[in-house]
Design a protein around this motif. Structure first.
Motif, PDB file in Angstrom:
ATOM      1  N   PHE A   1       8.120   3.193   7.495  1.00 16.30           N
ATOM      2  CA  PHE A   1       7.087   2.349   6.886  1.00 16.30           C
ATOM      3  C   PHE A   1       6.605   2.963   5.579  1.00 16.30           C
ATOM      4  CE2 PHE A   1       2.506   1.243   6.517  1.00 16.30           C
ATOM      5  CZ  PHE A   1       2.629  -0.124   6.336  1.00 16.30           C
ATOM      6  N   HIS A   2       6.434   4.284   5.583  1.00 20.81           N
ATOM      7  CA  HIS A   2       6.008   5.006   4.379  1.00 20.81           C
ATOM      8  C   HIS A   2       6.995   4.772   3.233  1.00 20.81           C
ATOM      9  CE1 HIS A   2       4.528   9.111   2.615  1.00 20.81           C
ATOM     10  NE2 HIS A   2       4.096   8.076   1.923  1.00 20.81           N
ATOM     11  N   GLU A   3       8.281   4.860   3.517  1.00 19.12           N
ATOM     12  CA  GLU A   3       9.306   4.633   2.495  1.00 19.12           C
ATOM     13  C   GLU A   3       9.262   3.201   1.983  1.00 19.12           C
ATOM     14  OE1 GLU A   3      11.315   6.838   1.026  1.00 19.12           O
ATOM     15  OE2 GLU A   3      10.202   8.360   2.146  1.00 19.12           O
ATOM     16  N   LYS A   4       8.983   2.268   2.879  1.00 14.62           N
ATOM     17  CA  LYS A   4       8.874   0.864   2.473  1.00 14.62           C
ATOM     18  C   LYS A   4       7.727   0.681   1.481  1.00 14.62           C
ATOM     19  CE  LYS A   4       7.851  -3.757   4.277  1.00 14.62           C
ATOM     20  NZ  LYS A   4       7.544  -4.558   5.488  1.00 14.62           N
ATOM     21  N   ILE A   5       6.582   1.267   1.777  1.00 16.55           N
ATOM     22  CA  ILE A   5       5.423   1.146   0.901  1.00 16.55           C
ATOM     23  C   ILE A   5       5.686   1.820  -0.440  1.00 16.55           C
ATOM     24  CG2 ILE A   5       2.995   1.763   0.591  1.00 16.55           C
ATOM     25  CD1 ILE A   5       3.476  -0.473   2.619  1.00 16.55           C
TER      26      ILE A   5
ATOM     27  N   LEU B   1      -2.588  -1.337   4.509  1.00 20.81           N
ATOM     28  CA  LEU B   1      -1.672  -0.513   5.304  1.00 20.81           C
ATOM     29  C   LEU B   1      -1.832  -0.781   6.797  1.00 20.81           C
ATOM     30  CD1 LEU B   1      -1.758   3.028   3.604  1.00 20.81           C
ATOM     31  CD2 LEU B   1      -0.054   1.223   3.335  1.00 20.81           C
ATOM     32  N   VAL B   2      -3.058  -0.862   7.274  1.00 24.57           N
ATOM     33  CA  VAL B   2      -3.295  -1.099   8.700  1.00 24.57           C
ATOM     34  C   VAL B   2      -2.692  -2.422   9.132  1.00 24.57           C
ATOM     35  CG1 VAL B   2      -5.056  -1.458  10.474  1.00 24.57           C
ATOM     36  CG2 VAL B   2      -5.391   0.301   8.735  1.00 24.57           C
ATOM     37  N   TYR B   3      -2.958  -3.453   8.356  1.00 24.17           N
ATOM     38  CA  TYR B   3      -2.471  -4.797   8.696  1.00 24.17           C
ATOM     39  C   TYR B   3      -0.949  -4.861   8.663  1.00 24.17           C
ATOM     40  CZ  TYR B   3      -2.293  -9.906   8.703  1.00 24.17           C
ATOM     41  OH  TYR B   3      -2.040 -11.214   9.024  1.00 24.17           O
ATOM     42  N   GLU B   4      -0.368  -4.285   7.613  1.00 22.95           N
ATOM     43  CA  GLU B   4       1.079  -4.344   7.455  1.00 22.95           C
ATOM     44  C   GLU B   4       1.805  -3.430   8.443  1.00 22.95           C
ATOM     45  OE1 GLU B   4       2.954  -6.371   5.569  1.00 22.95           O
ATOM     46  OE2 GLU B   4       1.067  -7.395   5.085  1.00 22.95           O
ATOM     47  N   PHE B   5       1.199  -2.286   8.769  1.00 16.04           N
ATOM     48  CA  PHE B   5       1.852  -1.405   9.738  1.00 16.04           C
ATOM     49  C   PHE B   5       1.946  -2.068  11.110  1.00 16.04           C
ATOM     50  CE2 PHE B   5       1.864   1.697  13.157  1.00 16.04           C
ATOM     51  CZ  PHE B   5       2.974   2.452  12.820  1.00 16.04           C
ATOM     52  N   ASP B   6       0.894  -2.759  11.503  1.00 14.12           N
ATOM     53  CA  ASP B   6       0.922  -3.441  12.795  1.00 14.12           C
ATOM     54  C   ASP B   6       2.055  -4.467  12.840  1.00 14.12           C
ATOM     55  OD1 ASP B   6      -0.507  -4.165  15.441  1.00 14.12           O
ATOM     56  OD2 ASP B   6      -0.393  -6.085  14.393  1.00 14.12           O
ATOM     57  N   LYS B   7       2.202  -5.246  11.775  1.00 12.05           N
ATOM     58  CA  LYS B   7       3.304  -6.216  11.708  1.00 12.05           C
ATOM     59  C   LYS B   7       4.651  -5.512  11.760  1.00 12.05           C
ATOM     60  CE  LYS B   7       2.583  -8.613   8.005  1.00 12.05           C
ATOM     61  NZ  LYS B   7       2.745  -9.668   6.978  1.00 12.05           N
TER      62      LYS B   7
ATOM     63  N   LEU C   1      -2.839   6.523   9.052  1.00 13.42           N
ATOM     64  CA  LEU C   1      -2.648   5.693   7.859  1.00 13.42           C
ATOM     65  C   LEU C   1      -3.617   6.085   6.751  1.00 13.42           C
ATOM     66  CD1 LEU C   1      -1.973   2.247   9.566  1.00 13.42           C
ATOM     67  CD2 LEU C   1      -0.311   3.718   8.406  1.00 13.42           C
ATOM     68  N   THR C   2      -4.753   6.644   7.117  1.00 10.87           N
ATOM     69  CA  THR C   2      -5.649   7.212   6.106  1.00 10.87           C
ATOM     70  C   THR C   2      -4.934   8.342   5.371  1.00 10.87           C
ATOM     71  OG1 THR C   2      -7.743   6.644   7.178  1.00 10.87           O
ATOM     72  CG2 THR C   2      -7.754   8.577   5.763  1.00 10.87           C
ATOM     73  N   GLU C   3      -4.229   9.193   6.131  1.00  9.48           N
ATOM     74  CA  GLU C   3      -3.475  10.277   5.511  1.00  9.48           C
ATOM     75  C   GLU C   3      -2.400   9.740   4.580  1.00  9.48           C
ATOM     76  OE1 GLU C   3      -0.611  13.125   4.512  1.00  9.48           O
ATOM     77  OE2 GLU C   3      -0.148  11.449   5.868  1.00  9.48           O
ATOM     78  N   MET C   4      -1.764   8.637   4.962  1.00  6.60           N
ATOM     79  CA  MET C   4      -0.735   8.038   4.118  1.00  6.60           C
ATOM     80  C   MET C   4      -1.343   7.527   2.812  1.00  6.60           C
ATOM     81  SD  MET C   4       1.913   4.878   4.945  1.00  6.60           S
ATOM     82  CE  MET C   4       2.549   5.699   6.411  1.00  6.60           C
TER      83      MET C   4
ATOM     84  N   ASP D   1       7.203  -1.161  -8.165  1.00  5.56           N
ATOM     85  CA  ASP D   1       7.170  -2.380  -8.970  1.00  5.56           C
ATOM     86  C   ASP D   1       5.993  -2.323  -9.943  1.00  5.56           C
ATOM     87  OD1 ASP D   1       7.107  -4.922 -10.039  1.00  5.56           O
ATOM     88  OD2 ASP D   1       7.069  -5.966  -8.111  1.00  5.56           O
ATOM     89  N   TYR D   2       6.256  -2.518 -11.231  1.00  5.43           N
ATOM     90  CA  TYR D   2       5.203  -2.477 -12.235  1.00  5.43           C
ATOM     91  C   TYR D   2       4.121  -3.528 -11.988  1.00  5.43           C
ATOM     92  CZ  TYR D   2       6.939   0.870 -15.715  1.00  5.43           C
ATOM     93  OH  TYR D   2       7.301   2.019 -16.377  1.00  5.43           O
ATOM     94  N   ASN D   3       4.476  -4.617 -11.310  1.00  4.88           N
ATOM     95  CA  ASN D   3       3.530  -5.725 -11.113  1.00  4.88           C
ATOM     96  C   ASN D   3       2.863  -5.695  -9.743  1.00  4.88           C
ATOM     97  OD1 ASN D   3       4.190  -6.958 -13.678  1.00  4.88           O
ATOM     98  ND2 ASN D   3       6.136  -7.578 -12.750  1.00  4.88           N
ATOM     99  N   VAL D   4       3.005  -4.611  -9.018  1.00  8.59           N
ATOM    100  CA  VAL D   4       2.562  -4.552  -7.630  1.00  8.59           C
ATOM    101  C   VAL D   4       1.037  -4.618  -7.496  1.00  8.59           C
ATOM    102  CG1 VAL D   4       2.417  -2.027  -7.568  1.00  8.59           C
ATOM    103  CG2 VAL D   4       2.845  -3.292  -5.467  1.00  8.59           C
ATOM    104  N   VAL D   5       0.583  -5.380  -6.485  1.00  7.15           N
ATOM    105  CA  VAL D   5      -0.804  -5.379  -6.033  1.00  7.15           C
ATOM    106  C   VAL D   5      -0.742  -5.551  -4.523  1.00  7.15           C
ATOM    107  CG1 VAL D   5      -3.069  -6.490  -6.090  1.00  7.15           C
ATOM    108  CG2 VAL D   5      -1.693  -6.407  -8.169  1.00  7.15           C
ATOM    109  N   LEU D   6      -1.181  -4.531  -3.768  1.00  5.22           N
ATOM    110  CA  LEU D   6      -1.063  -4.555  -2.320  1.00  5.22           C
ATOM    111  C   LEU D   6      -2.461  -4.568  -1.693  1.00  5.22           C
ATOM    112  CD1 LEU D   6       1.754  -1.875  -1.816  1.00  5.22           C
ATOM    113  CD2 LEU D   6       1.991  -4.344  -2.102  1.00  5.22           C
ATOM    114  N   THR D   7      -2.967  -5.773  -1.464  1.00  3.54           N
ATOM    115  CA  THR D   7      -4.297  -5.916  -0.850  1.00  3.54           C
ATOM    116  C   THR D   7      -4.293  -7.100   0.099  1.00  3.54           C
ATOM    117  OG1 THR D   7      -5.080  -7.353  -2.636  1.00  3.54           O
ATOM    118  CG2 THR D   7      -5.535  -4.989  -2.851  1.00  3.54           C
TER     119      THR D   7
END
Length: 293
Positions: free
Chosen positions: A274-278, A248-254, A211-214, A284-290
């Motif tokens: 999963f990569h395609e999903k992310i 990414l780690v948290y969401e990949f596990d789910k 996931l670091t590579e991703m 999305d212009y308004n995206v914040v993924l944290t």
């Protein structure tokens, strides 16, 4: 055919006259309208980048390549070029923020790339301390009996010595694993426990490095611009990259447990899904993924 014809006509004829009419009606140039009308964040900064790149003026085209130390001077030069009064503090502040975001993204990529290029060195005391810290964060109730030990497999490394698993992502892979374990300790331990599921289990540390590579590839190809421009009003820092990795780690596990793969042998297939999903979310212009502390 018609979309191409319209694009050619708009770029070469209509756009000039549209801008001329809008300036006549509003008394403001295109940059002033962009900086005054759009909300702070990705939409505004990405629009400014696009606007600058198609300009014929050298000052404007060079603005998207400016270094952090040159941002203030660049703002003054742009305002002079476009005949915008220096006392227009709103324009000056907004342009300054956007140029900091642009230059900061480039610097962040270089910082991440430099860390990735550092190979894990078992003779380096700092590297070894971080590796032991990872063990202690994830396995607080179990002592590591030796530096070279099969115990490392308990947290998802492939063999007796984790250093061999860091070859692809270098020190960046370890730093990310430690960051997640330190800042989201409960979540890291829960995910490690879930990764030992008898049917749906996976190698926690190896997947973490993957996931670091991703995260690295998304930063490198510019896909993280929208996310970071929305997240940071100024210079993106290494912490912001680490925060995205934690997401990414948290969401990949789910995702993994929701998908219920037939076996770990199908990892690459689900990893790509999963990569395609992310990548889709990042459009999305308004995206914040944290994650939130």
């Amino acid at each position: 055919m018609w979309p191409h014809v319209w694009g050619f006509l708009y770029s070469n004829y209509f756009r000039f006259w549209l801008k001329w009419v809008l300036r006549l009606l509003t008394g403001k140039c295109e940059l002033q309208r962009l900086l005054g009308g759009a909300e702070a964040g990705a939409r505004r900064t990405l629009s400014i980048m696009s606007s600058f790149l198609i300009k014929s003026f050298t000052v404007l085209r060079n603005a998207v390549h400016v270094e952090e130390a040159e941002v203030e001077k660049c703002v003054r030069d742009v305002m002079k070029e476009k005949k915008i009064e220096q006392r227009d503090t709103r324009f000056k502040t907004n342009l300054h923020i956007s140029l900091l975001q642009i230059s900061g993204y480039k610097k962040l990529y270089l910082d991440v790339e430099n860390l990735r290029k550092v190979p894990y060195d078992s003779e380096n005391e700092e590297h070894e301390e971080q590796l032991i810290e990872l063990w202690n964060l994830l396995m607080p109730n179990e002592n590591l009996k030796a530096r070279i030990s099969k115990q490392w497999c308990d947290i998802g490394f492939q063999g007796d010595d984790p250093k061999t698993d860091f070859r692809g992502m270098g020190l960046l892979g370890l730093v990310n694993l430690v960051y997640f374990s330190k800042h989201y300790t409960n979540e890291a331990r829960q995910i490690l426990s879930r990764s030992n599921h008898p049917k749906l289990g996976y190698s926690y540390a190896i997947v973490g490095i993957n996931l670091t590579e991703m995260a690295y590839s998304l930063l490198k190809n510019g896909a993280l611009k929208g996310h970071l421009y929305n997240m940071v009003s100024g210079l993106p820092q290494m912490d912001h990259f680490h925060q995205f990795y934690c997401y990414l780690v948290y969401e990949f596990d789910k995702f993994w447990f929701e998908e219920e793969p037939e076996s770990i042998m199908h990892f690459n297939q689900y990893r790509e899904k999963f990569h395609e999903k992310i990548k889709g979310l990042l459009l999305d212009y308004n995206v914040v993924l944290t994650l939130q502390d």
